[in-house]
Design a protein around this motif. Structure first.
Motif, PDB file in Angstrom:
ATOM      1  N   SER A  23      -2.161 -13.272  12.208  1.00 24.48           N
ATOM      2  CA  SER A  23      -0.863 -12.729  11.792  1.00 24.48           C
ATOM      3  C   SER A  23      -0.228 -13.547  10.677  1.00 24.48           C
ATOM      4  N   GLU A  24      -0.779 -14.744  10.388  1.00 27.05           N
ATOM      5  CA  GLU A  24      -0.231 -15.613   9.345  1.00 27.05           C
ATOM      6  C   GLU A  24      -1.114 -15.654   8.098  1.00 27.05           C
ATOM      7  N   ILE A  25      -2.185 -14.875   8.080  1.00 31.86           N
ATOM      8  CA  ILE A  25      -3.096 -14.831   6.924  1.00 31.86           C
ATOM      9  C   ILE A  25      -2.869 -13.516   6.191  1.00 31.86           C
ATOM     10  N   TYR A  26      -2.433 -13.612   4.961  1.00 31.49           N
ATOM     11  CA  TYR A  26      -2.119 -12.426   4.162  1.00 31.49           C
ATOM     12  C   TYR A  26      -3.028 -12.367   2.930  1.00 31.49           C
ATOM     13  N   ALA A  27      -3.263 -11.155   2.463  1.00 34.74           N
ATOM     14  CA  ALA A  27      -3.963 -10.937   1.198  1.00 34.74           C
ATOM     15  C   ALA A  27      -3.163  -9.932   0.397  1.00 34.74           C
ATOM     16  N   CYS A  28      -3.117 -10.124  -0.910  1.00 31.62           N
ATOM     17  CA  CYS A  28      -2.392  -9.181  -1.758  1.00 31.62           C
ATOM     18  C   CYS A  28      -3.195  -8.901  -3.011  1.00 31.62           C
ATOM     19  N   CYS A  47       0.199  -5.743   0.088  1.00 26.23           N
ATOM     20  CA  CYS A  47       0.127  -7.022   0.791  1.00 26.23           C
ATOM     21  C   CYS A  47       0.177  -6.752   2.283  1.00 26.23           C
ATOM     22  N   THR A  48      -0.783  -7.308   3.019  1.00 24.61           N
ATOM     23  CA  THR A  48      -0.830  -7.135   4.467  1.00 24.61           C
ATOM     24  C   THR A  48      -1.468  -8.353   5.099  1.00 24.61           C
ATOM     25  N   ASN A  49      -1.268  -8.497   6.422  1.00 23.53           N
ATOM     26  CA  ASN A  49      -1.872  -9.639   7.098  1.00 23.53           C
ATOM     27  C   ASN A  49      -3.163  -9.230   7.800  1.00 23.53           C
ATOM     28  N   ALA A  50      -3.888 -10.225   8.332  1.00 19.56           N
ATOM     29  CA  ALA A  50      -5.218  -9.974   8.881  1.00 19.56           C
ATOM     30  C   ALA A  50      -5.172  -9.187  10.175  1.00 19.56           C
ATOM     31  N   SER A  51      -4.059  -9.192  10.876  1.00 14.50           N
ATOM     32  CA  SER A  51      -3.962  -8.392  12.095  1.00 14.50           C
ATOM     33  C   SER A  51      -3.665  -6.933  11.801  1.00 14.50           C
ATOM     34  N   ALA A 106      -7.682  -4.878  10.048  1.00 20.60           N
ATOM     35  CA  ALA A 106      -8.267  -6.035  10.726  1.00 20.60           C
ATOM     36  C   ALA A 106      -9.779  -6.080  10.528  1.00 20.60           C
ATOM     37  N   SER A 107     -10.435  -4.916  10.581  1.00 21.90           N
ATOM     38  CA  SER A 107     -11.890  -4.901  10.397  1.00 21.90           C
ATOM     39  C   SER A 107     -12.280  -5.262   8.970  1.00 21.90           C
ATOM     40  N   CYS A 108     -11.453  -4.879   7.988  1.00 18.88           N
ATOM     41  CA  CYS A 108     -11.735  -5.229   6.592  1.00 18.88           C
ATOM     42  C   CYS A 108     -11.580  -6.731   6.377  1.00 18.88           C
ATOM     43  N   PHE A 109     -10.589  -7.347   7.009  1.00 23.47           N
ATOM     44  CA  PHE A 109     -10.428  -8.801   6.905  1.00 23.47           C
ATOM     45  C   PHE A 109     -11.631  -9.513   7.523  1.00 23.47           C
TER      46      PHE A 109
END
Length: 434
Positions: free
Chosen positions: A146-151, A176-180, A326-329
């Protein structure tokens, strides 16, 4: 010399071998000449020559100054690309500037093109393989999903057309979204029109999206820096410290932020970022579906406006399921624990279908209950026929929804209100399709 003992203009003219009117003009324009000399910093320059295209060079110099204030390294290829974009925006017939012309531009303004400075953390990334195997896992271990983001940015079609107003044929979206997958930042859309008519009167601060304008509808370093500061402020209010993974780009300046740690993914890495693993394509698929079901004949309107497009994009972003994110992360290797539980894609689709079926049954049950109540009322009237409202047409329904949406755009106090409206609109689409 002009600051020392007073010397006549004729004496100065004889000493330097020029005419007295030249000395007079130099003294008259002393402040401007000194200002330009200090700004250019070229003591060998004796003449001030303007370029062939003053408007283009002025815009290009302004961009260079802005890039340097945000610590963006300016190289010759980057300068040539930006000059081409500015020339196209100015409507020049030959937008490709020559290398010699840019070299003279750099000489006139004393521009030194250097290699980008090594930022903190770059020394830990000598190769993409080392970063993938050693640096990334160490970074991810310090954060939860929940604290790992990608943009990142992506471009979408903008079919909006307003009379007398050009809105361009594309929009750039910042995602921008988080890993969860449970927290998505509101969409930031960038278009060409600085003040679209359709956005007048809209309470922009309470929309589930935001809009900015730039030339060629492209993301720029100032716009991205503005978004970063707003994003960091949102994290600060939540009391969260997060990791933000993004690609190195001219429009992505590095900022020291209190609650957001920026880490640039090496450009040569074999990893494909989560957004490119299927998140962006899923968003575009939902957006295309919503564009295709825009029915002018039933709605009684023409092409969607930019405001309509922004709402459709916000709906499409909401349609991207957290399980897919989540699966893409995990597939990209941007999740600390690959075994993090997340429902399979097929199960997600089945769950959505079951939820929609349940909604349809509830609507049917509500309809039967209303019919029964009306029958009781008719019986109590002693045989008198009550005035029954006729069933509205689909066009009337869409007009009513448009009126409701406009009221929310002007009076909404929270973006969450639009989520309820979007669900209502989706329910009406399902009824129309059934």
């Amino acid at each position: 010399m002009l600051e020392g003992p007073k010397v006549s203009q004729n004496e100065l003219a004889k000493r330097f071998g020029v005419s007295q009117p030249q000395i007079c003009r130099i003294i008259k324009n002393k402040e401007r000449i000194l200002s330009e000399w200090h700004r250019n910093g070229d003591p060998e320059r004796k003449r001030k020559r303007e370029g062939k295209d003053v408007a283009l060079e002025t815009a290009l110099l302004r961009w260079v100054e802005g890039a340097r204030t945000t610590d963006l390294p300016v190289s010759r290829p980057l300068l040539q690309l930006k000059a081409k974009h500015l020339a196209e925006a100015l409507g020049h017939p030959n937008p490709e500037p020559s290398s010699g012309r840019l070299a003279h531009f750099g000489t006139r303004h004393n521009l030194a093109f250097k290699k980008p400075l090594v930022e903190k953390g770059d020394a830990e990334q000598p190769t993409a393989e080392h970063w993938t195997s050693m640096v990334l896992p160490g970074l991810l271990r310090s954060y939860t999903p929940s604290e790992i983001y990608a943009c990142g940015e992506t471009a979408v079609l903008n079919p909006a057309s307003s009379p007398g107003e050009s809105t361009g044929d594309r929009l750039t979206l910042l995602l921008c979204t988080n890993a969860s997958g449970l927290e998505k930042a509101p969409l930031r859309a960038v278009g060409e029109s600085p003040q679209p008519r359709c956005l007048r009167g809209v309470n922009l601060g309470q929309m589930p999206w935001s809009y900015r304008a730039s030339s060629l509808a492209s993301m720029t370093a100032p716009l991205f820096a503005e978004w970063l500061r707003e994003f960091n402020e949102g994290m600060r209010r939540q009391g969260k410290s997060i990791l933000l993974l993004l690609s190195k780009h001219e429009a992505h300046p590095y900022l020291q932020l209190s609650n957001v740690r920026m880490v640039f993914v090496p450009p040569a890495t074999t990893l494909v970022q989560p957004l490119d693993r299927g998140i962006t394509s899923d968003l575009k698929g939902h957006y295309r579906r919503r564009l295709l079901r825009w029915l002018p004949a039933e709605r009684g309107v023409g092409q969607p406006t930019l405001l309509d497009v922004l709402h459709m994009l916000a709906q499409a972003w909401g349609d991207v399921h957290p399980g897919l994110i989540a699966s893409c992360f995990r597939a990209a290797g941007f999740c600390p624990d690959a075994s993090t539980e997340a429902p399979a894609r097929g199960l997600l689709i089945q769950e959505q279908l079951e939820r929609r079926t349940l909604t349809d049954k509830e609507l049917e049950r509500d309809g039967e209950l209303v019919d029964g109540e009306e029958g009781t009322a008719d019986g109590e009237d002693g045989g008198e026929l009550a005035a029954v409202q006729p069933c509205p047409s689909e066009r009337e329904v869409w007009r009513s929804l448009a009126t409701l949406r406009r009221y929310l755009e002007c009076q909404a106090t929270s973006p969450d209100l639009f989520q309820a409206f979007y669900e209502l609109e989706d329910a009406m689409h399902m009824l129309s399709a059934g």
